[in-house]
Write a protein that holds these residues in place. Structure first.
Motif, PDB file in Angstrom:
ATOM      1  N   HIS A 138       1.766  -8.696   4.556  1.00  0.00           N
ATOM      2  CA  HIS A 138       1.567  -9.292   3.227  1.00  0.00           C
ATOM      3  C   HIS A 138       1.527  -8.210   2.157  1.00  0.00           C
ATOM      4  O   HIS A 138       2.090  -8.358   1.081  1.00  0.00           O
ATOM      5  CB  HIS A 138       0.247 -10.074   3.180  1.00  0.00           C
ATOM      6  N   LYS A 139       0.838  -7.119   2.511  1.00  0.00           N
ATOM      7  CA  LYS A 139       0.671  -6.037   1.547  1.00  0.00           C
ATOM      8  C   LYS A 139       2.023  -5.431   1.170  1.00  0.00           C
ATOM      9  O   LYS A 139       2.315  -5.220  -0.013  1.00  0.00           O
ATOM     10  CB  LYS A 139      -0.251  -4.969   2.144  1.00  0.00           C
ATOM     11  N   LEU A 140       2.854  -5.167   2.200  1.00  0.00           N
ATOM     12  CA  LEU A 140       4.153  -4.563   1.924  1.00  0.00           C
ATOM     13  C   LEU A 140       5.035  -5.522   1.122  1.00  0.00           C
ATOM     14  O   LEU A 140       5.737  -5.113   0.192  1.00  0.00           O
ATOM     15  CB  LEU A 140       4.867  -4.154   3.223  1.00  0.00           C
ATOM     16  N   CYS A 141       4.991  -6.816   1.457  1.00  0.00           N
ATOM     17  CA  CYS A 141       5.746  -7.821   0.695  1.00  0.00           C
ATOM     18  C   CYS A 141       5.381  -7.762  -0.775  1.00  0.00           C
ATOM     19  O   CYS A 141       6.253  -7.751  -1.653  1.00  0.00           O
ATOM     20  CB  CYS A 141       5.448  -9.229   1.210  1.00  0.00           C
ATOM     21  N   PHE A 142       4.086  -7.729  -1.029  1.00  0.00           N
ATOM     22  CA  PHE A 142       3.589  -7.694  -2.393  1.00  0.00           C
ATOM     23  C   PHE A 142       4.062  -6.420  -3.093  1.00  0.00           C
ATOM     24  O   PHE A 142       4.555  -6.457  -4.224  1.00  0.00           O
ATOM     25  CB  PHE A 142       2.057  -7.771  -2.390  1.00  0.00           C
ATOM     26  N   GLN A 143       3.952  -5.278  -2.394  1.00  0.00           N
ATOM     27  CA  GLN A 143       4.368  -4.003  -2.987  1.00  0.00           C
ATOM     28  C   GLN A 143       5.864  -3.986  -3.297  1.00  0.00           C
ATOM     29  O   GLN A 143       6.278  -3.514  -4.353  1.00  0.00           O
ATOM     30  CB  GLN A 143       4.018  -2.846  -2.040  1.00  0.00           C
ATOM     31  N   LEU A 144       6.661  -4.529  -2.376  1.00  0.00           N
ATOM     32  CA  LEU A 144       8.107  -4.548  -2.589  1.00  0.00           C
ATOM     33  C   LEU A 144       8.494  -5.456  -3.758  1.00  0.00           C
ATOM     34  O   LEU A 144       9.412  -5.143  -4.517  1.00  0.00           O
ATOM     35  CB  LEU A 144       8.842  -4.991  -1.315  1.00  0.00           C
ATOM     36  N   SER A 145       7.772  -6.589  -3.895  1.00  0.00           N
ATOM     37  CA  SER A 145       8.102  -7.464  -5.019  1.00  0.00           C
ATOM     38  C   SER A 145       7.694  -6.806  -6.347  1.00  0.00           C
ATOM     39  O   SER A 145       8.434  -6.860  -7.319  1.00  0.00           O
ATOM     40  CB  SER A 145       7.468  -8.845  -4.862  1.00  0.00           C
ATOM     41  N   ILE A 146       6.527  -6.139  -6.355  1.00  0.00           N
ATOM     42  CA  ILE A 146       6.104  -5.403  -7.557  1.00  0.00           C
ATOM     43  C   ILE A 146       7.116  -4.302  -7.898  1.00  0.00           C
ATOM     44  O   ILE A 146       7.491  -4.117  -9.055  1.00  0.00           O
ATOM     45  CB  ILE A 146       4.687  -4.783  -7.360  1.00  0.00           C
ATOM     46  N   LEU A 147       7.586  -3.613  -6.857  1.00  0.00           N
ATOM     47  CA  LEU A 147       8.597  -2.565  -7.045  1.00  0.00           C
ATOM     48  C   LEU A 147       9.855  -3.136  -7.710  1.00  0.00           C
ATOM     49  O   LEU A 147      10.402  -2.551  -8.644  1.00  0.00           O
ATOM     50  CB  LEU A 147       8.966  -1.930  -5.701  1.00  0.00           C
ATOM     51  N   SER A 148      10.288  -4.309  -7.246  1.00  0.00           N
ATOM     52  CA  SER A 148      11.492  -4.935  -7.816  1.00  0.00           C
ATOM     53  C   SER A 148      11.313  -5.222  -9.294  1.00  0.00           C
ATOM     54  O   SER A 148      12.150  -4.853 -10.128  1.00  0.00           O
ATOM     55  CB  SER A 148      11.821  -6.252  -7.105  1.00  0.00           C
TER      56      SER A 148
END
Length: 305
Positions: A138-148
């Motif tokens: 979940h954490k990585l998903c959130f980080q990747l979406s923020i990165l986008s």
């Protein structure tokens, strides 16, 4: 010296679509219906993904992000176009034009990164299925979406800040239906080589880096699928990727077509037609592509209906 006697303009006129009345009415209805369909489809996807515990997977989390993005993407250009459709002159102030340009480019850049993130997610799911849950948390998903989102909006800020520093001095007519990069750059009367170079360099970064990630991900996916022992496993792995792949092809072909051509020589009406495709119809197509190809989403929609 030539600059002094030209008046610097602070608003533009958007030509939009000036055809006969019948065509005008038809276009208006097509755009209105497309806008409503796009908003509805994408809102349904977000709603379905949020409500269903079956869909609490990274793939759908990113899909929800994409749908959220598409809603804003069409809302940057269409409401204003629909609003000004019947007024004879569609004027737009310089600051509104730059704002529209900024949000349009931001969302476009964000979509580039998001599609790359989704490709990477599919790559991990197909090529490293056992390690996938441990990696794609979940954490990585959130980080990747923020990165986008952060990546898209900050790259766009640099682009637009260079464009907005240019001086514009008539003709103030933009032969287009919204403030897109090339129609706006064409109206500048100062030396725009720096703005163009910055725009081009950043466009290369934001298009090619995600595109490379997508290509590598799909090479990995294809080689894994080809070596799978069972036909059923191959089909299943393949079916989770086809919808994403279709969206990628449509998005990048339209985008590259728009930005890979020399600015000065292109026929504008062709430009407008391609823009209609990538600014208006693609966001309406994407949810359809995802839902028609996807068994899980189809099942859930069937239950709801």
């Amino acid at each position: 010296s030539g600059m002094k006697n030209q008046t610097v303009i602070n608003e533009f006129i958007l030509l939009g679509f000036s055809y006969g009345l019948q065509v005008q009415i038809l276009l208006y209805l097509v755009f209105l219906v497309t806008y409503m369909i796009t908003i509805t489809e994408n809102a349904i996807i977000i709603f379905v993904v949020k409500r269903n515990h079956h869909l609490q997977k990274p793939m759908y989390y990113f899909l929800g992000n994409l749908s959220f993005l598409e809603i804003w993407y069409v809302s940057v250009t269409l409401p204003r176009l629909l609003f000004g459709f019947w007024s004879q002159t569609m004027t737009i102030s310089f600051s509104s034009c730059m704002t529209q340009l900024y949000f349009f480019i931001s969302l476009m850049c964000t979509e580039c990164v998001l599609l790359a993130v989704m490709a990477y997610d599919r790559y991990l799911a197909v090529c490293h299925p056992l390690r996938y849950p441990a990696i794609m948390t979940h954490k990585l998903c959130f980080q990747l979406s923020i990165l986008s989102w952060a990546g898209g909006f900050s790259i766009s800020l640099v682009k637009v800040s260079f464009i907005s520093r240019l001086t514009f001095c008539g003709p103030q007519v933009i032969n287009h239906f919204f403030c897109d990069i090339s129609p706006v750059l064409n109206l500048s009367c100062t030396d725009m080589s720096l703005a163009e170079t910055v725009d081009f360099a950043l466009a290369l970064v934001i298009l090619l880096v995600p595109l490379l990630i997508i290509v590598f991900s799909y090479c990995g996916i294809l080689s894994t699928i080809l070596f799978m022992p069972s036909a059923q496993g191959r089909r299943k792995a393949f079916s989770t990727c086809t919808s994403h792949f279709t969206v990628v092809i449509i998005f990048f072909s339209a985008t590259l077509f728009m930005y890979a051509r020399p600015r000065r020589i292109h026929p504008f009406n062709l430009n407008k037609i391609v823009s209609v495709f990538y600014a208006i119809f693609t966001p309406a197509l994407n949810p359809l592509i995802y839902c028609l190809r996807n068994k899980e989403v189809k099942e859930i929609l069937r239950k709801i209906i």
